[in-house]
Design a protein around this motif. Structure first.
Motif: not given
Length: 203
Positions: A4-10, A116-121
């Motif tokens: 998978n390609l996982i995108i992590v932004s924050a 797949v996108g994961i946003f970190i808060l």
């Protein structure tokens, strides 16, 4: 099975780099994508481990040659992801995590709709400010810019598939790890495996 390609932004100060490194350390199927950047290394950062540090001229040449999956200018510095490296790792079956800002994430999603996108808060604005102060962002002007941009970046959260709040580091790592395992078991990704098993039921 292709990874998978996982995108992590924050926003800055949410702890995305620490989270991704800890997830990669505990899961042998995960590879963080090491970005290229034109900014100088901070204290304690190593070339090829935290970033690939190159000059602005070298970075611009990579853009011209079409070697980057995505790139963006952030706080006056250039950041980008090697397309070749990402595609090779995925073909080898690794989940590749791109730790990128919301600008780069938009480009990556256009190129790879299955990402797949994961946003970190952070747990709060005050907690994020405290983390940036401890880290020693590059002066008060830089700190003000990062805090201002954080509000705009958070507005992009609904474009991502998952939200993780980095209040408890260990819990946040476990949540990201659980997301990666769940994504691997999606029915759409397991049809070939299921087909092999079902063939054993044929009389």
């Amino acid at each position: 099975m292709k990874g998978n390609l996982i995108i992590v932004s924050a926003p800055s100060g949410a702890g995305k780099t620490t989270l991704v490194s800890q997830v990669a350390a505990r899961d042998p199927r995960v590879r963080p994508s090491i970005s290229f950047t034109s900014r100088p290394p901070r204290e304690g950062e190593a070339n090829g481990l935290h970033y690939h540090f190159v000059s602005r001229e070298e970075f611009e040449a990579m853009i011209v040659r079409g070697e980057l999956l995505e790139w963006a200018e952030v706080y006056g510095n250039l950041y980008g992801t090697s397309r070749t490296l990402v595609e090779r790792l995925r073909e080898e079956g690794f989940d590749v995590i791109l730790t990128i800002d919301v600008q780069g994430a938009e480009i990556a999603r256009d190129l790879f709709p299955d990402a797949v996108g994961i946003f970190i808060l952070p747990p709060s604005f005050e907690a994020m400010t405290g983390r940036l102060n401890v880290r020693g962002a590059n002066g008060q002007q830089d700190l003000r810019v990062r805090l201002k941009n954080a509000r705009a970046e958070i507005d992009e959260r609904d474009k991502y598939d998952y939200l993780v709040v980095n209040d408890d580091l260990e819990l946040a790592v476990e949540e990201i790890a659980a997301i990666l395992v769940a994504e691997r078991r999606r029915m759409s990704r397991c049809r070939e495996q299921a087909s092999r098993i079902l063939n054993t039921f044929i009389e």
